[in-house]
Design an enzyme around this catalytic site. Sequence first.
Site, PDB file in Angstrom:
ATOM      1  N   CYS A  91       0.815  -1.226   0.000  1.00 14.23           N
ATOM      2  CA  CYS A  91       0.000   0.000   0.000  1.00 14.23           C
ATOM      3  C   CYS A  91       0.844   1.270   0.000  1.00 14.23           C
ATOM      4  O   CYS A  91       0.321   2.368  -0.198  1.00 14.23           O
ATOM      5  CB  CYS A  91      -0.944  -0.001   1.199  1.00 14.23           C
ATOM      6  SG  CYS A  91      -2.029  -1.424   1.167  1.00 14.23           S
ATOM      7  N   HIS A 382      -9.541   2.622  -1.615  1.00 20.39           N
ATOM      8  CA  HIS A 382      -8.104   2.383  -1.491  1.00 20.39           C
ATOM      9  C   HIS A 382      -7.620   1.360  -2.520  1.00 20.39           C
ATOM     10  O   HIS A 382      -7.476   0.187  -2.215  1.00 20.39           O
ATOM     11  CB  HIS A 382      -7.820   1.916  -0.044  1.00 20.39           C
ATOM     12  CG  HIS A 382      -6.440   1.443   0.207  1.00 20.39           C
ATOM     13  ND1 HIS A 382      -5.315   2.062  -0.307  1.00 20.39           N
ATOM     14  CD2 HIS A 382      -5.973   0.384   0.933  1.00 20.39           C
ATOM     15  CE1 HIS A 382      -4.235   1.409   0.095  1.00 20.39           C
ATOM     16  NE2 HIS A 382      -4.603   0.383   0.829  1.00 20.39           N
ATOM     17  N   CYS A 412       0.632   2.930   6.185  1.00 19.81           N
ATOM     18  CA  CYS A 412       0.933   1.565   6.601  1.00 19.81           C
ATOM     19  C   CYS A 412       0.765   0.647   5.392  1.00 19.81           C
ATOM     20  O   CYS A 412       0.022   0.963   4.467  1.00 19.81           O
ATOM     21  CB  CYS A 412       0.023   1.128   7.747  1.00 19.81           C
ATOM     22  SG  CYS A 412      -1.732   1.214   7.345  1.00 19.81           S
TER      23      CYS A 412
HETATM   24  C1  LIG Z   1      -2.203  -1.316   4.488  1.00 23.14           C
HETATM   25  C2  LIG Z   1      -3.625  -1.382   4.083  1.00 23.14           C
HETATM   26  O1  LIG Z   1      -4.139  -0.488   3.493  1.00 23.14           O
HETATM   27  S1  LIG Z   1      -4.476  -2.733   4.580  1.00 23.14           S
HETATM   28  C3  LIG Z   1      -6.063  -2.558   3.874  1.00 23.14           C
HETATM   29  C4  LIG Z   1      -6.152  -3.312   2.621  1.00 23.14           C
HETATM   30  N1  LIG Z   1      -7.533  -3.376   2.204  1.00 23.14           N
HETATM   31  C5  LIG Z   1      -8.351  -4.338   2.636  1.00 23.14           C
HETATM   32  O2  LIG Z   1      -7.960  -5.206   3.376  1.00 23.14           O
HETATM   33  C6  LIG Z   1      -9.761  -4.287   2.132  1.00 23.14           C
HETATM   34  C7  LIG Z   1     -10.715  -4.595   3.222  1.00 23.14           C
HETATM   35  N2  LIG Z   1     -12.080  -4.588   2.747  1.00 23.14           N
HETATM   36  C8  LIG Z   1     -12.728  -5.716   2.345  1.00 23.14           C
HETATM   37  O3  LIG Z   1     -12.162  -6.800   2.342  1.00 23.14           O
HETATM   38  C9  LIG Z   1     -14.178  -5.602   1.951  1.00 23.14           C
HETATM   39  O4  LIG Z   1     -14.438  -4.326   1.441  1.00 23.14           O
HETATM   40  C10 LIG Z   1     -15.113  -5.877   3.186  1.00 23.14           C
HETATM   41  C11 LIG Z   1     -14.939  -7.350   3.586  1.00 23.14           C
HETATM   42  C12 LIG Z   1     -14.763  -4.984   4.351  1.00 23.14           C
HETATM   43  C13 LIG Z   1     -16.569  -5.578   2.837  1.00 23.14           C
HETATM   44  O5  LIG Z   1     -16.908  -6.249   1.696  1.00 23.14           O
HETATM   45  P1  LIG Z   1     -18.439  -6.371   1.255  1.00 23.14           P
HETATM   46  O6  LIG Z   1     -19.198  -7.163   2.245  1.00 23.14           O
HETATM   47  O7  LIG Z   1     -18.434  -6.783  -0.159  1.00 23.14           O
HETATM   48  O8  LIG Z   1     -18.911  -4.868   1.387  1.00 23.14           O
HETATM   49  P2  LIG Z   1     -20.177  -4.165   0.786  1.00 23.14           P
HETATM   50  O9  LIG Z   1     -19.750  -3.086  -0.101  1.00 23.14           O
HETATM   51  O10 LIG Z   1     -21.143  -5.161   0.223  1.00 23.14           O
HETATM   52  O11 LIG Z   1     -20.797  -3.496   2.078  1.00 23.14           O
HETATM   53  C14 LIG Z   1     -21.530  -4.247   3.010  1.00 23.14           C
HETATM   54  C15 LIG Z   1     -22.707  -3.395   3.470  1.00 23.14           C
HETATM   55  O12 LIG Z   1     -22.187  -2.255   4.146  1.00 23.14           O
HETATM   56  C16 LIG Z   1     -22.800  -1.087   3.618  1.00 23.14           C
HETATM   57  N3  LIG Z   1     -21.857   0.026   3.743  1.00 23.14           N
HETATM   58  C17 LIG Z   1     -20.561   0.035   3.361  1.00 23.14           C
HETATM   59  N4  LIG Z   1     -20.015   1.242   3.632  1.00 23.14           N
HETATM   60  C18 LIG Z   1     -20.967   1.996   4.194  1.00 23.14           C
HETATM   61  C19 LIG Z   1     -21.024   3.318   4.685  1.00 23.14           C
HETATM   62  N5  LIG Z   1     -19.954   4.121   4.662  1.00 23.14           N
HETATM   63  N6  LIG Z   1     -22.176   3.777   5.198  1.00 23.14           N
HETATM   64  C20 LIG Z   1     -23.268   2.983   5.245  1.00 23.14           C
HETATM   65  N7  LIG Z   1     -23.291   1.698   4.800  1.00 23.14           N
HETATM   66  C21 LIG Z   1     -22.143   1.220   4.273  1.00 23.14           C
HETATM   67  C22 LIG Z   1     -23.093  -1.447   2.183  1.00 23.14           C
HETATM   68  O13 LIG Z   1     -24.112  -0.639   1.637  1.00 23.14           O
HETATM   69  C23 LIG Z   1     -23.552  -2.868   2.309  1.00 23.14           C
HETATM   70  O14 LIG Z   1     -24.893  -2.866   2.720  1.00 23.14           O
HETATM   71  P3  LIG Z   1     -25.934  -3.929   2.117  1.00 23.14           P
HETATM   72  O15 LIG Z   1     -25.408  -5.264   2.545  1.00 23.14           O
HETATM   73  O16 LIG Z   1     -27.220  -3.525   2.741  1.00 23.14           O
HETATM   74  O17 LIG Z   1     -25.858  -3.742   0.632  1.00 23.14           O
END
Ligand SMILES: CC(=O)SCCNC(=O)CCNC(=O)[C@H](O)C(C)(C)COP(=O)(O)OP(=O)(O)OC[C@H]1O[C@@H](n2cnc3c(N)ncnc32)[C@H](O)[C@@H]1OP(=O)(O)O
Length: 426
Positions: A91, A382, A412
């Site tokens: 990242c 991201h 990070c």
């Molecule tokens: C060093 C680094 O940067 S480490 C970081 C690296 N990045 C990561 O690890 C990525 C991590 N993220 C992920 O793996 C995925 O995005 C997850 C597992 C968190 C979520 O995935 P999903 O379940 O597909 O998320 P999805 O977009 O469907 O959202 C789930 C629900 O939350 C809701 N939601 C998400 N964000 C918001 C928000 N800001 N406000 C309100 N509701 C929200 C969505 O509308 C959805 O609702 P629904 O089920 O009623 O449709």
Amino acid sequence: MATVRRVAIIGGNRIPFARAGGPYRRAGNQDMLTAALDGLVARFGLQGELVGEFVAGAVLKHSRDFNLAREVVLGSRLDPRTPAHDVQMACATGLESVVSVANKIALGQLESGIAGGVDTTSDAPIALNDDLRRVLLRANHARTAAERIKALTGVRPRHLVPEIPRNAEPRTGLSMGEHAARTALAWEISREAQDEFTARSHQRLAAAYERGFFDDLLTPFQGLTRDQNLRPDSSVEKLAQLRPVFGRGEGATMTAGNSTPLSDGASTVLLASEEWAAQRRLPVLAYLGDVVPAAVDHVSGDEGLLMAPAYAVPRLLDRTGLELGDFDFYEIHEAFASQVLVTLKAWQDPEFCQQRLGRDKPLGEIDPAKLNVNGSSLAAGHPFAATGGRIVATLAKLLAEKGSGRGLISICAAGGQGLTAILERP
Ligand SMILES: CC(=O)SCCNC(=O)CCNC(=O)[C@H](O)C(C)(C)COP(=O)(O)OP(=O)(O)OC[C@H]1O[C@@H](n2cnc3c(N)ncnc32)[C@H](O)[C@@H]1OP(=O)(O)O
């Protein structure tokens, strides 16, 4: 002997970030990075120009993109004789690309250069499994048709299971989210604090769009004019309704809202010597100051995977003689809301600062009004390697708007790494 020169940040350009499986699902890394680069080239009148170097990277790369940056140059409006190469620091790739170009400019090896980063989780590379790959390599090396057929008869049904990239640490098998959930639990970061932090990120990013902050930092792509993940109406109440997705039981506080989404996108940054900028009458937004990387042992040690910036920033401060409070802006990459909150808490914790950082007093607090003032990754999304360029361009423009000042960048990264840097505008 080379003298060290100041490195100017002239500007940045990115495409709006999309959610995985969204509008960019048919675009590859080359398409997105070329769009971000061509937008930058158009903005600064660099069509047909030979820039010193283009340095960029992606975390998830297809094998055909072994030098993605060079392929992107060849498909862009830059002079095709512009040299280019890839870097990879998870990242932190985008920021590491900036540092790589900047160091060459500082040493007088380049007059100008462009740094970039791109990632797509929609078009992630799926590989053949190792056993099938070996069979195919044997068949490819066969000297006769009979040898080739013999090699291919070694294919078994189990060989057809592909290698799908997982968002997980190779040495622990845990996802970044699971790692972060453990750290959040250990540091007792509440769900409410994470949701509040997340809502603020959305509100601030929305406000920045409203006031036109991104008008000269962004090129629309495939119908998207704003980051798709941005929800201006994101409230603590709505976020509180989401179910936890990382961690288990009572202590699970991390949701799809207070974690960054899997994303697609690209960013670029134009860097130059002051002379190069002056010759072209290009205003300088800010200068790159000192840079410090760090890594933690998240495998055999007891430190959290994403804690490296907590170590890098104090080293950066010691080396520059600055205090944590000496900045006008702080850009801390929001991998997860909990991770930013843990880092801030660690810097205020006497025990962590004494035992882990070897300091006799805590590093101190950051004024929340100066932290990620235009929102950050929780709201924007991201696309791993694209985040560094987004942050550098945002901070450089914030400093230019203010007129003078200093900003701190902290990112990070997977693998227990972190990269931190200072931008300044005298
Ligand atoms: C060093 C680094 O940067 S480490 C970081 C690296 N990045 C990561 O690890 C990525 C991590 N993220 C992920 O793996 C995925 O995005 C997850 C597992 C968190 C979520 O995935 P999903 O379940 O597909 O998320 P999805 O977009 O469907 O959202 C789930 C629900 O939350 C809701 N939601 C998400 N964000 C918001 C928000 N800001 N406000 C309100 N509701 C929200 C969505 O509308 C959805 O609702 P629904 O089920 O009623 O449709």
